[in-house]
Design a protein around this motif. Structure first.
Motif, short mmCIF file in Angstrom:
data_model
loop_
_atom_site.label_atom_id
_atom_site.label_comp_id
_atom_site.label_asym_id
_atom_site.label_seq_id
_atom_site.Cartn_x
_atom_site.Cartn_y
_atom_site.Cartn_z
N VAL A 193 26.59 -1.67 -30.46
CA VAL A 193 27.15 -1.81 -29.08
C VAL A 193 26.78 -2.99 -29.21
CG1 VAL A 193 27.65 -0.33 -27.19
CG2 VAL A 193 26.31 0.85 -29.84
N ALA A 194 26.04 -3.00 -28.08
CA ALA A 194 25.81 -4.59 -27.62
C ALA A 194 26.40 -5.46 -28.94
CB ALA A 194 24.42 -5.21 -27.80
N ALA A 195 26.51 -5.29 -29.62
CA ALA A 195 27.59 -6.68 -30.14
C ALA A 195 29.25 -6.55 -29.89
CB ALA A 195 26.98 -6.84 -31.93
N PHE A 196 29.58 -5.05 -29.90
CA PHE A 196 30.70 -4.70 -29.93
C PHE A 196 31.33 -5.36 -27.99
CE2 PHE A 196 33.92 -1.76 -28.56
CZ PHE A 196 34.99 -1.97 -29.72
N LEU A 249 32.89 -5.81 -16.61
CA LEU A 249 31.37 -5.44 -16.25
C LEU A 249 31.59 -3.40 -16.73
CD1 LEU A 249 31.05 -6.73 -13.16
CD2 LEU A 249 29.98 -6.79 -14.59
N ILE A 250 32.78 -3.18 -16.51
CA ILE A 250 32.75 -1.47 -16.57
C ILE A 250 32.12 -1.28 -18.37
CG2 ILE A 250 34.06 0.30 -16.90
CD1 ILE A 250 35.55 -0.50 -14.17
N LEU A 251 33.01 -1.89 -19.22
CA LEU A 251 32.68 -2.24 -20.71
C LEU A 251 31.40 -2.26 -20.95
CD1 LEU A 251 35.00 -1.84 -22.65
CD2 LEU A 251 34.06 -4.26 -23.10
N LEU A 252 31.04 -3.45 -19.91
CA LEU A 252 29.21 -3.39 -20.63
C LEU A 252 28.83 -2.34 -19.69
CD1 LEU A 252 29.44 -7.35 -20.33
CD2 LEU A 252 29.48 -6.47 -21.80
N LEU A 253 28.22 -1.62 -18.72
CA LEU A 253 27.28 -0.81 -17.88
C LEU A 253 27.66 0.17 -18.57
CD1 LEU A 253 27.88 -2.03 -14.27
CD2 LEU A 253 26.55 -2.01 -15.90
N GLY A 254 28.89 0.64 -19.12
CA GLY A 254 29.35 1.47 -20.06
C GLY A 254 28.83 1.39 -21.06
N LEU A 255 28.89 0.43 -21.99
CA LEU A 255 27.99 0.08 -23.25
C LEU A 255 26.66 0.63 -23.01
CD1 LEU A 255 30.29 -2.37 -24.74
CD2 LEU A 255 30.42 0.39 -25.12
#
Lengths: 265, 381, 264
Positions: A193-196, A249-255
């Protein structure tokens, strides 16, 4: 613990706030402000408006949001599959081959993105591989540039994975495919998930290779921002940048949320 | 403990009969393991009988874990064969060997609930749902963890995680249960309880063959039917637990398994029909349990600290005199160190004379020939 | 192994073609003289000097700022310092040109700083004019790449024994002395690894330089873009790209060496 006096600490904190404010906070704040600015001739804008956002949402810029999302998603998904596959199969190799191939997988991250774009132009402008002018070449450029990051993240995850899990699974009768699907991949999930997320963010902000290869109908956000600001339309550029930042940011926080819930940490 | 339920008389339990009587024996046949030119296991030949607990103990690097991993299939022998029951498993992958394994840090799958962890092996082998449900219930009941089926591993204490790990290994009805330092991550107190629980577990599953690798002699002495002591990739001694403790065949075994006083002696008269030889240490004439020592042999007389006494009774026909050096009172026991002509002798006494002698005083020590054992003097294996 | 094949086709094959193309003129005829001409040309040498200057200056800036911020975050923490550290960390994921765009509003000729100064002191012309120079690029790159130093430094500092610092304090050592003798030695590997990564990334940086768009500030990546896209001079672009790639791979080797030492 290093500075014991209260006044000493205060001085240091003010100093920190100054550096942090000037270098990191001010740029973000000012982009946000300018994306909302009506007219800006003095120190502060003369009024606030959401006009730039509505303009952006109506105009061609919306297409670049779409283009960036699709490119980011597909390139990251491909990079994730390829990076995970590479990291998993590298584990089975001998130490020397592992080092060499591992290094080769990292090299794309070291080559300037403009050169990656140039290489793709040179390589795929003639039949039989005529990709120049297609959307595919943009995807390929992004895939090449982010593949090293997914590979690196997954490899790091694998290195931290205790071999006990897989060995216990084997001894209980799990065949390699079952073990991969039910043990190895779920345990790697946080890293996947972090990689994605990181790939997606990098792809969303990619400019160097994209300006070399993008076809007219597939203008990504950064290219679009550049052409807006280049034409002097910096407020619209700022609005589009804010959309890019917010999406990232939304993407990173959501993941991060999803990962935290999945692993329960 | 509802281990009776686990060993199973349920109608759906098709393997019950097979399992109840049916641990398999493990046979190492000249197994050699080497990494490159570095040999970590010299030709190892060893048998574990069905239903037996064999503890392999030894210092780190002695090859005990390698031997276990060879049975599990994670290490390929350079030569030699390993058989489990009638099957030669040397060339089989780990997942076809029908084993259960418990490792030091439990390795419970963190993304699965307790019940899914326990069900893992059966699901991986494609067992049908009803059977899985029943086996999981039984296995959890066996280790007393039924109430925790819906929890995640991170919500359990170390001891509870270890029980789940054992249940997970038992649920597949393994032919052999491999325990690799299973308790060394636990606190001393919990470890003592777990040792007793594993002992109980084995009493209720008498058919289960267990290979137990540990560096802790107390665990081995408590649990094992037989012990194999490993040293430098070789079996240094192997035998029933009590025999090995009472009659250690060599110095390493004597000192590794429990504490031992080793008094240098010269054999005066070989063993008679009762198996006791006479030996001299200085002026003292001592009687000790012997093997095939001949008169004139240099030998070591092994006496455990708890068998030395400061007070004589009718059994204690051996007597030597030492100089009292140290006294450590520890509540239940008092530890004394005496010097007998340069050999330190440790005494763990529960009973002390009414007037304890002063440090530096000459003190007689009494012990029974039955509590001694003569062993070869050479330090080697 | 399919991933390796994919990467070979999509990356290493094009890379090889760039090098081949450097020796062929745009009609496909072998022409090595062009290489000599490019290597001696003003625009190339100028871009090379700019690239190296900016990269070294920005890396030095990153090291200083990163070290200061990391020291404060790790050893003089304040409520919320953990959050701030993570906030700075997210800058890694943001597009690099964002900072340049922001700097235009802050320090540009009509930006906040200049407007403020002009209003306050009634100046006729904007007094601050560093943005459209090498220094504007350097400042932007310092902002963007400091997190790459901060991250390994904070990791290294988290391993420093707090007891050691307290013991030194009890023995009467002043903070600067503790930093020099206890903390810095622990940070050296992280500084070297982070610094070489910064060198690599700043040499390759494109977006910041493009967005500032200053006439005099042309770096190698920008030159490649200009030659290939705006002038369609592919051979020249490939020659410069080959050199740029060689420089980058050299720095990459340095980084791997440093990171290997670090055990990363």
């Amino acid at each position: 613990m290093l500075v014991w006096s209260r006044s000493g600490r205060l001085v240091i904190w003010v100093f920190f706030a100054l550096i942090f404010g000037v270098l990191f906070l001010a740029p973000l704040a000012v982009i946000l402000l300018s994306s909302l600015a009506d007219q800006w001739n003095g120190v502060l804008p003369s009024g606030l408006t959401t006009e730039h956002y509505t303009d952006v949402a109506r105009g061609a810029a919306w297409n670049s949001v779409k283009a960036s999302f699709i490119t980011g998603f597909l390139a990251s998904a491909l990079a994730l599959v390829s990076g995970t596959w590479a990291a998993l199969s590298l584990r089975l190799q001998g130490a020397a081959l592992k080092r060499l191939l591992g290094l080769l997988f990292f090299i794309p991250s070291a080559v300037p993105s403009v050169s990656v774009g140039l290489g793709l132009l040179v390589a795929f402008s003639h039949p039989p591989l005529l990709l120049n002018g297609t959307i595919a070449i943009v995807m390929i450029a992004h895939f090449v540039l982010i593949s090293a990051f997914t590979f690196g993240n997954v490899s790091a995850g694998l290195a931290r994975l205790s071999p006990d899990f897989e060995q216990v699974a084997s001894s209980l009768g799990a065949r390699p495919a079952y073990r991969l699907w039910h043990v190895t991949l779920p345990l790697l999930a946080p890293y996947l998930v972090a990689a994605f997320g990181l790939s997606f963010a990098l792809s969303m902000g990619e400019l160097g290779a994209t300006v070399m290869v993008y076809p007219p109908g597939w203008v990504t956000l950064p290219v679009s921002i550049f052409s807006l600001t280049d034409r002097g339309d910096i407020f619209a550029g700022a609005a589009l940048t804010m959309i890019l930042v917010a999406a990232t940011l939304i993407l990173l926080l959501g993941l991060e949320r999803i990962t935290a819930r999945a692993t329960g940490s | 403990m509802s281990a009776a339920a686990f060993t199973g008389s349920g109608v759906t339990d098709i393997d019950a009969a097979k399992v109840r009587g049916a641990g398999s024996n493990v046979h190492f046949d000249k197994v050699v393991v080497a990494y490159g030119s570095h040999v970590v296991l010299h030709p190892l030949t060893l048998d574990i009988a069905p239903g037996e607990i064999l503890a392999m103990i030894g210092p780190s690097g002695s090859g005990k874990t390698t031997a276990l991993r060879a049975v599990a299939g994670f290490v390929r022998p350079a030569s030699g064969r390993i058989r489990i029951g009638a099957t030669d498993v040397t060339d089989l992958p780990p997942y076809e060997r029908g084993l259960g394994m418990v490792v030091q840090n439990y390795a419970l799958f963190p993304h699965m609930r307790v019940e899914d962890n326990v069900a893992f092996g059966l699901r991986a082998q494609g067992a049908d749902k009803a059977l899985i449900g029943e086996r999981v219930k039984d296995a959890l009941a066996t280790v007393g963890m039924s109430a925790y089926a819906r929890r995640y591993p991170r919500e359990l204490s170390g001891g509870q995680q270890q029980r789940v790990a054992i249940a997970r290994a038992l649920a597949v009805r393994p032919r052999v249960l491999l325990l690799d330092e299973p308790l060394s991550a636990l606190d001393a107190q919990i470890r003592r309880n777990m040792v007793e629980e594993i002992a109980r577990l084995h009493r209720s599953l008498p058919g289960l063959t267990i290979l137990y690798v540990t560096h802790d002699q107390t665990e081995a002495l408590t649990l094992a039917d037989k012990i194999a002591i490993m040293r430098d990739g070789r079996v240094c001694s192997h035998g029933p637990t009590t025999d090995l403790y009472r009659r250690p065949p060599n110095r390493f075994t004597a000192e590794f398994l429990g504490r031992a006083n080793l008094l240098p002696v010269t054999v005066a008269e070989a063993a008679g029909p009762k198996g006791f030889a006479t030996a001299r240490h200085g002026d003292a004439v001592l009687t000790g349990a012997a093997r095939d020592e001949k008169a004139g042999d240099k030998s070591l007389l092994c006496i455990r600290p708890q068998h030395l006494s400061l007070t004589a009774d009718s059994e204690h026909t051996n007597r030597i005199v030492g100089t009292l050096r140290e006294v450590h009172w520890q509540g239940e026991l008092t530890h004394l160190v005496l010097d007998v002509d340069g050999t330190p002798m440790r005494v763990s006494a529960t009973k002390l004379p009414v007037a304890l002698p002063e440090r530096g005083a000459s003190v007689p020590l009494f012990f029974s020939p039955a509590d001694t054992s003569l062993l070869p003097e050479d330090a080697g294996v | 192994m399919p991933p390796a094949a994919l990467l070979a086709l999509l990356f290493f094959y094009p890379l090889a073609l760039i090098i081949r193309q450097a020796f062929l003129d745009d009609s496909g005829v072998a022409n090595a003289a062009e290489i000599i001409r490019v290597l001696h040309s003003r625009f190339f040498l100028n871009a090379l000097v700019n690239t190296v200057t900016i990269s070294v200056a920005a890396t030095a800036g990153c090291l200083i700022v990163g070290l200061v911020l990391a020291l404060i975050l790790a050893f003089v923490p304040f409520p919320g310092s953990g959050f701030i550290a993570r906030l700075i960390d997210t800058f890694i994921a943001l597009p690099t040109f964002l900072v340049t765009l922001a700097f235009t509003f802050l320090y540009g000729s009509a930006g906040m700083l200049n407007s403020g100064l002009m209003e306050t002191f009634s100046l006729p012309a904007p007094p601050v004019d560093f943005l459209y120079s090498t220094w504007g690029v350097v400042l932007a790159e310092v902002t963007v790449y400091t997190p790459f130093i901060l991250r390994p430094l904070l990791a290294a500092f988290s391993l420093v024994d707090r007891g050691q610092i307290e013991a030194a304090s009890v023995l009467g050592a002043r903070p600067l002395r503790i930093v020099r003798q206890v903390i810095l030695p622990a940070a050296v590997p992280a500084l070297i690894a982070g610094g070489s990564l910064c060198l690599l990334l700043t040499v390759n940086e494109f977006g910041i330089v493009l967005f500032i768009g200053a006439k005099g500030v042309i770096t190698l990546p920008l030159l490649i873009y200009g030659k290939a896209i705006q002038e369609s001079a592919y051979q020249v672009a490939c020659i410069i790209a080959t050199i740029n790639i060689a420089l980058s791979l050299g720095l990459f080797g340095l980084y791997r060496l440093a990171a290997g030492r670090l055990g990363a």
